[in-house]
Write a protein that holds these residues in place. Sequence first.
Motif, PDB file in Angstrom:
ATOM      1  N   ARG A 188      42.780  59.301   9.301  1.00  0.00           N
ATOM      2  CA  ARG A 188      43.617  59.938   8.290  1.00  0.00           C
ATOM      3  C   ARG A 188      44.783  60.664   8.956  1.00  0.00           C
ATOM      4  N   GLU A 189      45.813  60.903   8.184  1.00  0.00           N
ATOM      5  CA  GLU A 189      46.994  61.570   8.712  1.00  0.00           C
ATOM      6  C   GLU A 189      46.759  63.073   8.803  1.00  0.00           C
ATOM      7  N   VAL A 190      47.392  63.687   9.803  1.00  0.00           N
ATOM      8  CA  VAL A 190      47.246  65.124  10.027  1.00  0.00           C
ATOM      9  C   VAL A 190      48.610  65.707  10.346  1.00  0.00           C
ATOM     10  N   ARG A 191      48.864  66.905   9.804  1.00  0.00           N
ATOM     11  CA  ARG A 191      50.108  67.633  10.085  1.00  0.00           C
ATOM     12  C   ARG A 191      49.743  68.939  10.786  1.00  0.00           C
ATOM     13  N   LEU A 192      50.356  69.206  11.951  1.00  0.00           N
ATOM     14  CA  LEU A 192      50.009  70.381  12.753  1.00  0.00           C
ATOM     15  C   LEU A 192      51.255  71.191  13.066  1.00  0.00           C
ATOM     16  N   ALA A 193      51.117  72.513  13.052  1.00  0.00           N
ATOM     17  CA  ALA A 193      52.174  73.429  13.508  1.00  0.00           C
ATOM     18  C   ALA A 193      51.783  73.920  14.894  1.00  0.00           C
ATOM     19  N   LEU A 194      52.600  73.620  15.891  1.00  0.00           N
ATOM     20  CA  LEU A 194      52.279  73.926  17.282  1.00  0.00           C
ATOM     21  C   LEU A 194      53.420  74.672  17.946  1.00  0.00           C
ATOM     22  N   ARG A 195      53.092  75.340  19.055  1.00  0.00           N
ATOM     23  CA  ARG A 195      54.109  76.010  19.877  1.00  0.00           C
ATOM     24  C   ARG A 195      54.159  75.346  21.246  1.00  0.00           C
ATOM     25  N   LEU A 196      55.366  75.107  21.724  1.00  0.00           N
ATOM     26  CA  LEU A 196      55.573  74.496  23.043  1.00  0.00           C
ATOM     27  C   LEU A 196      56.175  75.519  23.988  1.00  0.00           C
ATOM     28  N   HIS A 197      55.713  75.497  25.221  1.00  0.00           N
ATOM     29  CA  HIS A 197      56.321  76.299  26.285  1.00  0.00           C
ATOM     30  C   HIS A 197      57.100  75.341  27.177  1.00  0.00           C
TER      31      HIS A 197
END
Length: 663
Positions: A188-197
């Motif tokens: 299934r599709e997933v949407r994620l909010a992430l932080r990149l360094h």
Amino acid sequence: MTAQAAAPVISNLDTVPVPIVIADATGAILSVNEAASRVIGVPLPGEKLEQRFLLDAVDQLRAFEPGSGHHVVGATVVADGRPRPVRLDVNASGDGVIVAFRFIDEEIRRAGRLRSVEGTLRQLAASVPVGILSSEQGMRADFVNERCCNVFGTHAEELLGFGWLDFLDRADVEAAEIGLAQVIEELREVRLALRLHRPDGSVRHVELCAAPVADNGRDVGFVASIQDVTSAHETNQLLEQQAHSDPLTGLPNRSVLAEVTAEVAARCESALLFVDLDNFKFVNDSLGHGSGDVLLCVIADRLRSCTRGEDTVVRFGGDEFVVVIGDELGSDAVRAIADRILSEVAEPVQLGDIETRITASVGIVSVPAAVTTEQVDELLRDADIAMYESKRLGKNRMTFFDGRMRDGLQERLELDAALRRALSAESDEISVSYQPIVDLPTSRVVGVEALLRWRHPERGPIPPDQFIPVAEETGLIGQLGRLVLRRALAAVASMREIPGREDLYVSVNMSANDLSAADLVEAVRQALLTESLPGSALRLELTESAAMADADQATRVLTELKDLGVAISIDDFGTGYSSLSYLQLLPVDMIKIDRSFVADLASSRVLVEAIAALARAWNMPVVAEGVETIDQADFLNTMGVEFAQGYLYSPAVPVDELRKLLS
């Protein structure tokens, strides 16, 4: 090749979908399964493999040796009347070989198509305005486009495999692993909010949208789009902050009050302090809204300094603030915080060239443990009631809420409703009485003061000090003032018909609300015209505080009233705080000494003498209120006070009794 019976079909291999041929050690075909017979036919006995399978290199025929097993790709078989490339899987079997084959022309065409599609997809992935990251199996990245590299701020080599996970914020790695596991395992599709360094030290907020990619349902990977949403995230944070913060003072606003109070109550009992600045409107109107804003910011800083780190200061609105005590404190500790607030607020504030002082009234209510957000409104109402009690008692003080105060509020609400009903019909409940004003040396009546009276049909007479504050709070004071003005002018017009009373005037009280009413001057003009009276028949009284609430507005309005011939008196002189130099500039005709000074002449003798001297310097006559004894009258006469009113001469009487008195 001699004609012989055809080689038999291997019936026990007919269920195998792969074409299979069995040959002996010399390469002679012994049998085929049905799948093979359909595409190459049934060979004749003794027919050699090389007769059915045309090889590019004759040497490969020699590789068919017992015990060996390998693949032959460069072979062609005539099937369905045309040569087709095949892949041979040759394995030894006893004294012969087993050959399984499959056509590879479709694979070649499919591979070509896939290469074409792959090229198109790579070109598309390079041109789309979002980052693309994909995996053929699991979470190992096997492709990233240039935009993805730009988002991560690094090269593709650093992101392939599991490298891209190293750039995630540590707190987000687990969320990424769980989310992509759902993609791969649950398809299934997933949407994620992430932080990149990023390598340059910056932190970027990204949105990763991943979908599953499966190879015939076996190897499952994912393809994900990655967008840099840092700007949108920062904008949302700013909007969130603005939605919950006061833009002027930077304090939290009332939208967070219920939540903060409920959070504290979930831990312990606490308290709410409702803080309202006293006479802030005077500063705002006299010095301007810019100075008022500066003052509010100063007060906000002082409230922060008076409270502790666990407490929350909220700007409730206008000049009102609420302090939420962050832990359980006894009443003495809460009182100490309120004392600090009163003390700090009362310190002078420099607004431009002017040093200003302001005070606050504080209402305090206890917050029980486990209070809900819905109950916070009730607590605020109680704290507000306690704050108004502080104002009623003289301002610049604190008051703890008591349930009986709510009864007082109910009383004011009932008075308001009853007063509105009485005013709507201008019933006989509302009346005007008149107290004579006499020339002190001769005791001759020169004027009368109109005083409002209210007789409730059930409760009887209600004193003005009970219903006038309610009228001021609810905005009814203006309507009451117009009613008194009309009735008073009608009464004095009637009294002027009495011989010797042609110059009688009536004095009517005016509030600060009246001064700010746009139609006051016109209302006075029309009332005088209705009764065919000159302006000299009317004297309007206002207190020092009302006159100084907005001195510029007062000067303009009073000047227009003076142009109608109306005289102006300053009532209760000496009880308010005012600038005498500014007061002198107002178009005032008379000063009235407050009854509290007359009642205690032994203590206020010097002050009365000073007021009389000041009035003479300004060339203004003086009226003394509350004169009850001959001694008071004699003393005031000695001081040069020209006029007086009080029980010594007459209490306030209805218009019929006034007519008898004047006759």
